[in-house]
Design an enzyme around this catalytic site. Structure first.
Site, PDB file in Angstrom:
ATOM      1  N   GLU A 285      -0.668   2.972  11.638  1.00  0.00           N
ATOM      2  CA  GLU A 285      -0.835   1.619  12.161  1.00  0.00           C
ATOM      3  C   GLU A 285      -0.443   1.531  13.645  1.00  0.00           C
ATOM      4  O   GLU A 285       0.405   0.748  14.027  1.00  0.00           O
ATOM      5  CB  GLU A 285      -0.054   0.613  11.305  1.00  0.00           C
ATOM      6  N   ASP A 364      -0.017  -0.154  -0.578  1.00  0.00           N
ATOM      7  CA  ASP A 364       0.966  -0.842   0.265  1.00  0.00           C
ATOM      8  C   ASP A 364       1.646  -1.980  -0.500  1.00  0.00           C
ATOM      9  O   ASP A 364       1.352  -3.140  -0.248  1.00  0.00           O
ATOM     10  CB  ASP A 364       0.240  -1.398   1.505  1.00  0.00           C
ATOM     11  N   GLU A 392       6.339  -9.541   0.709  1.00  0.00           N
ATOM     12  CA  GLU A 392       5.140  -9.614   1.537  1.00  0.00           C
ATOM     13  C   GLU A 392       3.900  -9.985   0.721  1.00  0.00           C
ATOM     14  O   GLU A 392       3.155 -10.885   1.085  1.00  0.00           O
ATOM     15  CB  GLU A 392       4.918  -8.280   2.265  1.00  0.00           C
TER      16      GLU A 392
HETATM   17  C1  GCV Z   1       6.309  -2.353   9.263  1.00  0.00           C
HETATM   18  C2  GCV Z   1       2.353  -2.941   5.863  1.00  0.00           C
HETATM   19  C3  GCV Z   1       2.909  -4.194   6.470  1.00  0.00           C
HETATM   20  C4  GCV Z   1       3.402  -3.935   7.883  1.00  0.00           C
HETATM   21  C5  GCV Z   1       4.424  -2.805   7.852  1.00  0.00           C
HETATM   22  C6  GCV Z   1       3.755  -1.575   7.229  1.00  0.00           C
HETATM   23  C7  GCV Z   1       4.706  -0.401   7.078  1.00  0.00           C
HETATM   24  O1  GCV Z   1       1.150  -2.581   6.472  1.00  0.00           O
HETATM   25  O2  GCV Z   1       1.928  -5.203   6.444  1.00  0.00           O
HETATM   26  O3  GCV Z   1       3.979  -5.123   8.354  1.00  0.00           O
HETATM   27  O4  GCV Z   1       4.921  -2.511   9.120  1.00  0.00           O
HETATM   28  O5  GCV Z   1       3.281  -1.898   5.956  1.00  0.00           O
HETATM   29  O6  GCV Z   1       5.193  -0.218   5.970  1.00  0.00           O
HETATM   30  O7  GCV Z   1       4.933   0.317   8.025  1.00  0.00           O
END
Ligand code: GCV
Length: 671
Positions: A285, A364, A392
């Site tokens: 990411e 995720d 989340e």
């Molecule tokens: C810290 C998901 C979440 C992100 C998070 C990522 C991760 O994609 O939406 O906010 O980023 O996981 O675990 O690194």
């Protein structure tokens, strides 16, 4: 219905002013005479915690007058030597808790064990489980019991739903030391022994956290957590040699890069000599990583491990690595396969002080996804499992969602690789612990939703003892928080029902990602369908789902043969995951004889109705529960009902429109 015996203080979580109803005069006598002769930061903290817990919890003020009744706290070695006891040695961080007619002994294998023993004594006293003759020997099943904070230095918390950061404000380390101490107490009381204090996405000012600009303040924070047996972890940016230093590249095989990290790490350890290590999100990411230089993740992690080794530090290297710039038209790439594809070939290639941190599932933290095939398969690489305590995808701490329910399921998952291969059996063996993304912030009650405190409590308890059922955890938490009353019993039942309810009105049968993009709250069936993130369901008018069998992406084959066979066959595949593994027509017959589509309709109607029923049950507690907690939970439940209604209507309408098939039970679905 019984009323609560004391005024609940939300801030105190599972440490309430319990009163003394269950404590016999003889126990009270022993508890009011503490003998703690050993010196040391953690042992002295254990003593202070016992005094504090007895005074605040039970109104027992512990003096130290020599009498014929007493409570001893110390390490096993000290108590055996100084007092001629013969307490058996325990595993690291373990303790013995013994009660005779005249003496309570809390003896830790090490100071941390004594601290944990003290908390257990306090909680068991409240749970009414301490009597003359009690003899408990306990040790944590796992060595790594970690909380990860996704806190940013500007004070925001990524995926945080309980207010601003406990640690930062306006790009400065700024906190209330009393509050941090209270937080450390909460964490230590459930066995947490490490905490990462900054977001895995190391952006902006956070990149400088490992420099002299911030280290003195980080060191002060570390010194608040230290007496509670908790060591800090810092998330680092893999490109630091370029961002903070003046190197042109961060290639892990470049000796200049390795020596930059060595020097920087030495500097960090001068400030925080017991730092547990670095957490790294690399090539994920948009975070930088070794792939940029054509290097493997083993090469990247080992370079950092070398810098940390002289300090007994460790690298927590995350396996959340996938292509986040996928073309949705391309059916050949399956994001679910990414972590295994990246890391399995590297098994055995990581240094001893590298610990891979693997999300529990291949995607995720979805409401329902299978356990990652890396567990049970990685045999030569140290690793831990990552869970998400912050909600989340599970309702943002608006919707009630008791996560130990899910975690119990994860612990029960059989990897089918050799004997004793369930996740809970691997915990403390190949899986060395848990890292949980924390759910607290500056909200007065820590977690936003008062009942979300149960998720934090449950996480720690499960990391300590993965064999605990979600029901036992809910019972402990409810009684510690609300007293041994019918209110606690009702709240326990509400908690235990909450996950299945949430799941019913969410994305159906393991299909995942039908949430609003970005925010991840509320429904959007095609929110991620035509995007780059790699999470598609490809619903058309006849079918839905990705075929992950060998005829499709072949993801099933990442599991042990016996497990792959189960997932491969829709008739054997657990139905709550059937759409994760299979592309099925809407008229596919589920085990209850109804079609897949009808099951989607049913569960969404039921989920909404069950939220309504939950609210009725909650309203039945009015007058028997602290008015503030009652009202704050009720207002969240009302928002939850709205959310559940939105999910029901959007999901059902979506499928009604796709298929043209109405609900067999004639319920109204909008057009
Ligand atoms: C810290 C998901 C979440 C992100 C998070 C990522 C991760 O994609 O939406 O906010 O980023 O996981 O675990 O690194």
């Amino acid at each position: 219905m019984g009323s609560h015996a004391y005024k609940i203080c939300e801030y105190d979580c599972w440490f309430q002013a319990w009163g003394t109803p269950d404590i016999s005069p003889s126990l009270a006598g022993m508890l009011s005479n503490l003998r703690i002769e050993e010196k040391g930061e953690i042992i002295e903290r254990a003593a202070a915690e016992l005094r504090r817990g007895l005074a605040r919890g039970f109104g027992i003020s512990a003096g130290s007058k020599a009498r014929d009744q007493e409570t001893l706290v110390g390490t096993i070695e000290h108590l055996n030597t100084a007092l001629g006891l013969s307490l058996p040695s325990q595993k690291p961080e373990g303790f013995v808790l013994q009660v005779t007619d005249t003496r309570i002994i809390v003896a830790g294998q090490d100071p941390r064990g004594a601290l944990y023993g003290v908390y257990r004594l306090l909680f068991l006293l409240r749970l009414g489980k301490i009597t003359a003759g009690t003899h408990i020997a306990e040790a944590p099943a796992t060595s790594y019991r970690i909380i990860n904070h996704w806190d940013n230095l500007d004070g925001t918390v990524e995926r945080g739903y309980a207010g601003k950061s406990l640690f930062y404000q306006d790009n400065r380390i700024k906190y209330d030391p009393r509050r941090i101490e209270d937080y450390a107490r909460l964490l230590a009381s459930i066995g947490i022994n490490r905490i990462s204090i900054n977001n895995a996405n190391v952006r902006g000012a956070a990149k400088g956290l490992i420099t002299e600009a911030y280290l003195p303040e980080v060191a002060k924070l570390a010194s608040i957590f230290r007496p509670f047996g908790i060591r800090l972890i810092l998330s680092i940016n893999f490109a630091s040699p370029c961002v903070l230093g003046d190197l042109a590249a961060a290639d892990p095989l470049d000796p200049a890069v390795a020596s930059w990290w060595k020097e920087q790490t030495d500097l960090i350890y001068r400030a925080i000599p017991d730092l547990a290590g670095f957490m790294v999100k690399a090539d994920s990411e948009f975070e930088p990583g070794p792939f940029q230089y054509g290097r493997t993740h083993a090469e990247g992690a080992n370079m950092l491990a070398a810098a940390l080794r002289p300090h007994n530090g460790e690298v927590f290297w995350r396996c959340f690595v996938y292509n986040c710039a996928q073309d949705w038209r391309d059916h050949s790439v399956d994001r679910a396969k990414a972590a295994y594809d990246h890391f399995m070939p590297l098994d055995g290639g990581f240094d001893e002080n590298v610990i891979l941190q693997i999300k529990f599932g291949p995607y995720d933290f979805q409401v329902r996804e299978p356990v990652s095939p890396l567990f049970g398969a990685l045999l030569k690489t140290r690793h831990i499992m990552e869970l998400q305590i912050t909600q989340e995808y599970t309702g943002h701490q608006i919707d009630l969602c008791y996560l130990p329910w899910l975690w119990e399921d994860i612990m029960s998952f059989d990897t089918a690789r050799g004997p004793a291969s369930r996740v809970r059996e691997l915990m403390g063996r190949s899986i060395e612990g848990l890292a949980g993304v924390g759910n607290v912030g500056l909200d007065q009650n820590w977690t936003g939703h008062p009942l979300a405190q149960a998720n934090l409590y449950g996480y720690g308890r499960l990391a300590w003892d993965p064999g605990l059922s979600s029901e036992v955890i809910a019972h402990e938490w409810s009684v510690l928080t609300f007293g041994d009353t019918e209110v606690a019993e009702t709240i326990k039942k509400i908690l235990l029902a909450s996950y299945p309810i949430y799941e019913k009105y969410n994305a159906p049968f393991g299909i995942c990602f039908m949430v609003n993009p970005g925010i991840h709250y509320g429904p959007s069936p095609e929110g991620y369908e035509f995007s780059k993130w790699g999470t598609y369901h490809r619903a058309d008018r006849r079918s839905i789902g990705i075929d992950r069998t060998p005829a499709g992406t072949g993801y099933t084959e990442q599991y042990a043969p016996q497990k792959a066979a189960v997932f491969r066959d829709p008739a054997c595949c657990p139905e709550n995951l059937i759409l994760f593994f299979h592309r099925l027509p809407y008229d596919y017959r589920m085990k209850n004889g109804e079609t897949l589509l009808q099951n989607i309709y049913n569960t969404h109607f039921e989920g909404y109705d069950e939220v309504k029923a939950m609210i009725d049950t909650w309203m039945g507690l009015k007058g028997n529960l602290d008015e503030g907690i009652y009202a704050s939970v009720l207002s969240r439940m009302e928002r939850q009902l709205e959310n559940a209604g939105e999910w029901r209507d959007v999901i059902n309408t979506y499928f009604r429109r796709k298929t043209g098939i109405p609900d067999a039970k004639g319920r109204v679905i909008s057009g």
